[in-house]
Every structure is written in structure tokens, then in C-alpha cells.
Design a protein around this motif. Sequence first.
Motif, PDB file in Angstrom:
ATOM      1  N   PRO A 240     -31.096   1.945 -19.475  1.00  0.00           N
ATOM      2  CA  PRO A 240     -29.802   1.694 -18.816  1.00  0.00           C
ATOM      3  C   PRO A 240     -28.622   2.115 -19.679  1.00  0.00           C
ATOM      4  N   GLY A 241     -28.787   2.051 -20.999  1.00  0.00           N
ATOM      5  CA  GLY A 241     -27.711   2.445 -21.904  1.00  0.00           C
ATOM      6  C   GLY A 241     -27.729   3.909 -22.282  1.00  0.00           C
TER       7      GLY A 241
ATOM      8  N   VAL B 169     -34.119  -1.811 -37.882  1.00  0.00           N
ATOM      9  CA  VAL B 169     -33.163  -0.703 -37.845  1.00  0.00           C
ATOM     10  C   VAL B 169     -31.714  -1.174 -37.706  1.00  0.00           C
ATOM     11  N   ASN B 170     -31.518  -2.374 -37.197  1.00  0.00           N
ATOM     12  CA  ASN B 170     -30.155  -2.862 -36.990  1.00  0.00           C
ATOM     13  C   ASN B 170     -29.663  -3.798 -38.080  1.00  0.00           C
ATOM     14  N   ALA B 171     -30.577  -4.546 -38.708  1.00  0.00           N
ATOM     15  CA  ALA B 171     -30.124  -5.584 -39.637  1.00  0.00           C
ATOM     16  C   ALA B 171     -31.011  -5.697 -40.865  1.00  0.00           C
TER      17      ALA B 171
ATOM     18  N   LEU C  28     -28.469   6.135 -39.271  1.00  0.00           N
ATOM     19  CA  LEU C  28     -29.201   5.496 -38.180  1.00  0.00           C
ATOM     20  C   LEU C  28     -28.262   5.307 -37.001  1.00  0.00           C
ATOM     21  N   ALA C  29     -28.380   6.205 -36.031  1.00  0.00           N
ATOM     22  CA  ALA C  29     -27.480   6.203 -34.879  1.00  0.00           C
ATOM     23  C   ALA C  29     -28.250   6.662 -33.644  1.00  0.00           C
ATOM     24  N   ARG C  30     -27.600   6.556 -32.505  1.00  0.00           N
ATOM     25  CA  ARG C  30     -28.287   6.888 -31.259  1.00  0.00           C
ATOM     26  C   ARG C  30     -28.358   8.386 -30.998  1.00  0.00           C
TER      27      ARG C  30
ATOM     28  N   MET D  87     -33.743  -2.504 -28.673  1.00  0.00           N
ATOM     29  CA  MET D  87     -34.060  -2.055 -30.028  1.00  0.00           C
ATOM     30  C   MET D  87     -32.956  -1.224 -30.650  1.00  0.00           C
ATOM     31  N   PHE D  88     -32.393  -0.301 -29.877  1.00  0.00           N
ATOM     32  CA  PHE D  88     -31.527   0.716 -30.471  1.00  0.00           C
ATOM     33  C   PHE D  88     -30.108   0.756 -29.900  1.00  0.00           C
ATOM     34  N   GLY D  89     -29.835  -0.047 -28.872  1.00  0.00           N
ATOM     35  CA  GLY D  89     -28.544   0.037 -28.198  1.00  0.00           C
ATOM     36  C   GLY D  89     -27.369  -0.363 -29.053  1.00  0.00           C
ATOM     37  N   ALA D  90     -27.588  -1.201 -30.068  1.00  0.00           N
ATOM     38  CA  ALA D  90     -26.477  -1.649 -30.913  1.00  0.00           C
ATOM     39  C   ALA D  90     -26.190  -0.700 -32.068  1.00  0.00           C
ATOM     40  N   LEU D  91     -26.986   0.345 -32.231  1.00  0.00           N
ATOM     41  CA  LEU D  91     -26.729   1.325 -33.286  1.00  0.00           C
ATOM     42  C   LEU D  91     -25.453   2.100 -32.985  1.00  0.00           C
ATOM     43  N   PRO D  92     -24.806   2.668 -33.991  1.00  0.00           N
ATOM     44  CA  PRO D  92     -23.633   3.509 -33.733  1.00  0.00           C
ATOM     45  C   PRO D  92     -23.969   4.647 -32.781  1.00  0.00           C
ATOM     46  N   ALA D  93     -22.990   5.046 -31.983  1.00  0.00           N
ATOM     47  CA  ALA D  93     -23.222   6.127 -31.024  1.00  0.00           C
ATOM     48  C   ALA D  93     -23.506   7.446 -31.723  1.00  0.00           C
TER      49      ALA D  93
END
Length: 454
Positions: A48-49, A146-148, A219-221, A244-250
Motif C-alpha cells: 500500500p505504501g 533495519v529501523n532501530a 538504508l532507504a526505500r 518492515m520498511f515503510g518507516a525508512l527514509p524515502a
Amino acid sequence: MTGAATPRRAGLSRSLLSLAAATLMTIALAPASLAQSETTRIQRVISPGGIEAWLVHDTTLPLVAMEIAFLGGAAQDPTEKPGVASLTSSLLDEGAGDLDSRAFQDRMAEKAIELRFDASRDSLGGSLRTLSENVDDAFALMALAVNAPRFDDEAVERIRQGQLAQLRRRLNDPSSLASLGWSAAAFPGHPYGRPVAGTLESVPTISRDDLKAFVGRTLARDNLKIAVVGDITAEKLGPALDAMFGALPAKAQLTPVADVEPQGLGTDVVKTLDVPQTSIVFGGIGLKRDDPDFIPAFVLNHIFGGSAFSSRLFSEVREKRGLAYSVYSHLAPLDHTALILGGTATKNERAGESAELIRSEYQRLLTVGPSEEELEDAKSYLIGSFALRFDSSAKVASQLLQIQIDNLGIDYIDIRNQLVAQVTLDDVKRVAARLNEHPALLFSLVGKPEGLTQ
């Protein structure tokens, strides 16, 4: 495999370790129906993202394998601090979010989850293996990693010492030294010339801030590739990708890396080491993966040194003269250069003879080209052995990831053998002529080589 061979916390129960080992063995032996080359089964899943993954939904066994890659890798290390990407990758599963290292590792063991990261020159990769009944827990751990990532002092120092121990062992490993020596000579002043694992001087200087900065930049989208194989539907995977990955930088903030050609071609780089054999790494200019002639070059390399039993190098170096047990070559198309690389090991007193034979065989192949029989044998082997790359779910995921990285298209598995079958003698001779514009090879030799002529 992590970026460096590093010690992990002890204390996991023997029963949990046995469960994890049994699970991973099952995954390794899982049949991969994609080996039948039905790429209609490869689904392009868009979350969805907007995060994309390639999925093969396979319910043969209750297992899920995931491979990811963030493009950038060790080429993004600070100039004065090689080893940052490698140390970072080794620490991503050493505590994240509210879980310290012991808690993170225990959580994986309890659910028989394997989660590992490693760094190469052009990417930082991750591998996830889990039973499908534990996929939510596995995805949650991937999200934390990957996020924290925590980069706690204890974990950083423990993994750092492991990386330093590995580097010290390499000081007496002629094969590793030959490879490192080749890269340093071929790419002076370029990221490709620096060791991925760093140096004994650089690794102690890497700080927690360096690790956090690397994660924040790379580490980004937009530089993320994902492949998933196993007992999971597209409907479930889509939202999970965002979790999993939606909060990573664009967008990643990657430092530009210049395209480069290897230097020192036609020369020998020698490092003296008191060992009975000389380890040899050789290489020259190859073709990039997006070159229209890459497949003919791939076939040509198989004839030169890509086959363990029928290549010219095997025949001339091992079979006819007994100079070495193993000798090989392969194409190495990196993001910013294109190489043909190879290696062998031989008695010190025959090192010069071996190097000269490799040079002459390469020159002869480029000048005269292969025979029709050699071409047909190579094509037959490459076509027939292709399915072996898909004989486990983990291998399928790895292949799908690499196809994405190389931008070959989602139908590549279906057309690959056809591309090989279509290669003609004129094609390989054309490629040989192109490579013959820069035929010189750089040799890196570690041992006490005798008889060198360069």
C-alpha cells in the motif's frame, strides 16, 4: 553470513539450537518449483505504501525465505574508515528497538528464525529464513533490525574484536592477501581498492556515530530490493512490507562513486609470505552486466576458466602440467567497473610458469577464439546446469534478488537459456575481439614465487 566472522553471545539452550539447525536444514533442502522456470509464478507485489517485492508463493513446505539488498555497500564507507559497512551489517541483528543483543538473539532462537546481514562492495544485504507459522515474529525482527538498530557499546566492542581477529587471521592467509592486493593495485584511491572488512588501523576508529550515520544514509526505500519465496500470499506480504520498511527514509543519501577501470594491467604485484605455495589472483577488463554482449562474454569465460572440468585453464594448468589442483575465472560486473577475475595456487617454484601460461591462454583465446565444439559444450553445460540455481527456496530468493539488482526483468528466468542457446561462434569471436582491445592482466601473487617475467 555477516560482514565479519564475529562471536555471538553464548547461553542459548541446546534444544533451541537443535531446533534452529533442523529448521534451516529443512529450508536448505526445500524443493523449489521455480526451477521449472515458470515465471508467471513470480508476482510483483506492491505494498500500500509503494514498496515493491518479487514473490514466489510456494506451499510445498511451511517455510518463508526473504532476501533484501540496500544498494550502496562498502563503496559508501568514509575514505578514512573502510569497514563501516561491514561492521554495521554485523551489528544489525545484535540488538534493536527494546531488545538488547541477548534478547534479540534469544527471540530468534525461540522461534527458529535465521536473520543475517552482510556487506559487499555495492550493497548491504539481509537474509531471513523462518517457518511460516512464525513469519509475523520474523518480520517484526527484520523491522527492528533495519529501523532501530541499537549499536550498544558491549555489542559494538564484541563484534569489533571479532572483525579485528578476522583481519589478523588474514595476515597469514595467502588467498585473502592475494585478493586484497589485487584490488589495492587495481583501484588505488578508489572505494573498490579498499578492503570491505576494513583494516587493523581503521576498524578501531569506527564509532557508534559512524555506524548510525551509515544506516541513516544508506538504508532507504529507493535503493531497496526485496525477494520472497515460500508459504506466504501476496495479500499478506504487501502490508508486511510497509510494516518492515515503510518507516525508512524515502531516498538514500549515497555518495557518488566514479566509474573506474583497473590499473596496473600487464604487471605483477608480489607479497612475500613464507608458505610452500603461491596464491595467485589475476584479472583484467571485462563487460558490464547491461552490455548487449554480456551473455556471449559469459559463454566465452566458461570456455576460458568457468568450468571446473572442461575449461582451457583446467586443461592446460591442471590436466596437462599438474601445476594446480584448482584454477578458475569468472566475470565480475560491479556497479562502477567490469572485470574478468580468476585465481589459482601452485608451488612457489612453478608460480611464474603458471602465471605465464594463464596469460598466454587468455591471449590465445582472445586472438583465435574458441572452436565450434568448445562453444557447443559450453552452451550445453550452462543451459543444463541453470536449474541448479533454483533447487532450494533460499537459492530462488537469492536469484530473484540478483535479477532485480541487475535490472534484467521479471521474465529473465524464462529467457535466459534461450539467450545462451542463441550465442553463435561469431558472437563469441566478436566479444573476444572486444576484450582483446585490453588483453593485459594484473597478477597478485602471495608466497615466495619464482620465475616471474613481468
